[in-house]
Enzyme design. Structure first.
Site, mmCIF file in Angstrom:
data_model
loop_
_atom_site.group_PDB
_atom_site.id
_atom_site.type_symbol
_atom_site.label_atom_id
_atom_site.label_comp_id
_atom_site.label_asym_id
_atom_site.label_seq_id
_atom_site.Cartn_x
_atom_site.Cartn_y
_atom_site.Cartn_z
ATOM 1 C CG ASP A 52 -2.227 0.757 0.943
ATOM 2 O OD1 ASP A 52 -2.167 1.983 0.736
ATOM 3 O OD2 ASP A 52 -3.295 0.126 0.934
ATOM 4 C CG ASP A 80 2.787 4.976 -6.191
ATOM 5 O OD1 ASP A 80 2.010 4.521 -7.051
ATOM 6 O OD2 ASP A 80 2.989 6.193 -6.048
ATOM 7 C CB VAL A 81 0.463 0.041 -8.599
ATOM 8 C CG1 VAL A 81 0.229 -0.977 -7.500
ATOM 9 C CG2 VAL A 81 -0.682 1.029 -8.705
ATOM 10 C CG ASN A 106 -7.917 -4.012 -3.815
ATOM 11 O OD1 ASN A 106 -9.073 -4.155 -4.191
ATOM 12 N ND2 ASN A 106 -7.581 -3.202 -2.807
ATOM 13 C CE1 TYR A 172 -12.101 3.298 -9.706
ATOM 14 C CE2 TYR A 172 -14.445 2.867 -9.946
ATOM 15 C CZ TYR A 172 -13.224 2.567 -9.375
ATOM 16 O OH TYR A 172 -13.127 1.532 -8.476
ATOM 17 C CE LYS A 176 -11.526 -0.156 -10.577
ATOM 18 N NZ LYS A 176 -10.574 -1.071 -9.913
ATOM 19 C CB ALA A 205 -17.533 -3.189 -1.788
#
Length: 264
Positions: A52, A80-81, A106, A172, A176, A205
């Site tokens: 994370d 950090d991706v 994720n 977003y 996605k 969620a």
């Protein structure tokens, strides 16, 4: 008006991931990633490495999981991706002691803005974290699995927004939808190596970050669209991730599984 049904009882572990080494990005805090980390450990994973960007929350999550499951089964790496070097460091820790069996991607970034007002920088940041970050992780772990001759599993986190329009979500939604397409194409590339790539696509969620960035009015509207009249618990999404990571989904690859009650 839809009447909300209560969340079901928490499902106990059944050893579905016994002995596996698992990496999960964006796994600190109280969202889907942290629920996935908990579920993987409850399902018998030998090692769960969580990454994370928030160092404080990450360490707190690691400590809580380690206290419950043992320090030898949980490791944490700031990741950090958008940074290839940090992804490499995360995977290095996971591979210390054996090959990676499962990677759950994720990490994602959202926000709300009309396309009329959205600057290039906001668009680019959401795409870089949510789509390109997933690509970087799939590429990095895929290369390692192939090099090790170890047929593993990759699970990505998409969203029903990739299928359905929602106001203020152009960046977003595009990201996605890209994750869905990436999942299908990567599955084709990796199938010859025995590596499976699938994705979950949650509708709604509930977790603290979502509450922070979404108005109460919109949250109530989104809940009303669900047949159950409520948001999913993060662990309900994590359960499907566990299924996709396990041998129970051995013939599935390139699939995007909706975790949603909107179609009921």
């Amino acid at each position: 008006m839809t009447t909300a049904t209560p969340a079901p009882a928490y499902v106990p572990g059944h050893g579905l991931l016994a002995g596996l080494r698992i990496v999960i990005t964006a796994a600190a805090g109280a969202g889907i990633g942290s629920a996935a980390a908990l579920r993987c450990l409850e399902e018998g994973a030998a090692l769960v490495v969580i990454g994370d960007t928030h160092e404080g929350r990450l360490e707190q999550s690691r400590a809580e999981l380690a206290e419950r499951f043992g320090a030898d089964r949980v490791r944490a790496v700031v990741c950090d991706v958008t940074d290839e070097a940090q992804i490499t460091a995360l995977l290095d820790v996971a591979e210390d002691g054996g090959p990676i069996d499962v990677m759950i991607n994720n990490a994602g970034l959202g926000g709300t803005a009309s396309i009329l007002d959205m600057p290039d920088e906001q668009w680019a940041k959401v795409l870089d974290v949510t789509l390109t970050g997933t690509f970087r992780c799939v590429r990095a772990v895929g290369r390692r699995m192939v090099a090790a001759g170890h047929p593993g599993v990759i699970v990505n986190n998409a969203s029903v927004i990739g299928w359905r329009a929602q106001e203020g979500q152009a960046h977003y939604a595009a990201a996605k939808a890209g994750v869905m397409a990436l999942t299908r194409s990567a599955a084709k590339d990796l199938a010859e190596h025995g590596i499976r790539v699938n994705a979950v696509s949650p509708s709604l969620a509930m977790h603290p970050f979502l509450e922070k960035v979404t108005s109460p009015e919109l949250l109530e509207e989104l809940k009303a669209r669900e047949a159950f009249g409520r948001a999913a618990e993060p662990w309900e999404v994590a359960n499907v991730m566990v299924f996709l990571a396990s041998a129970y989904s051995s013939y599935m690859t390139g699939e995007v599984v909706a975790v949603s009650s909107q179609h009921a």
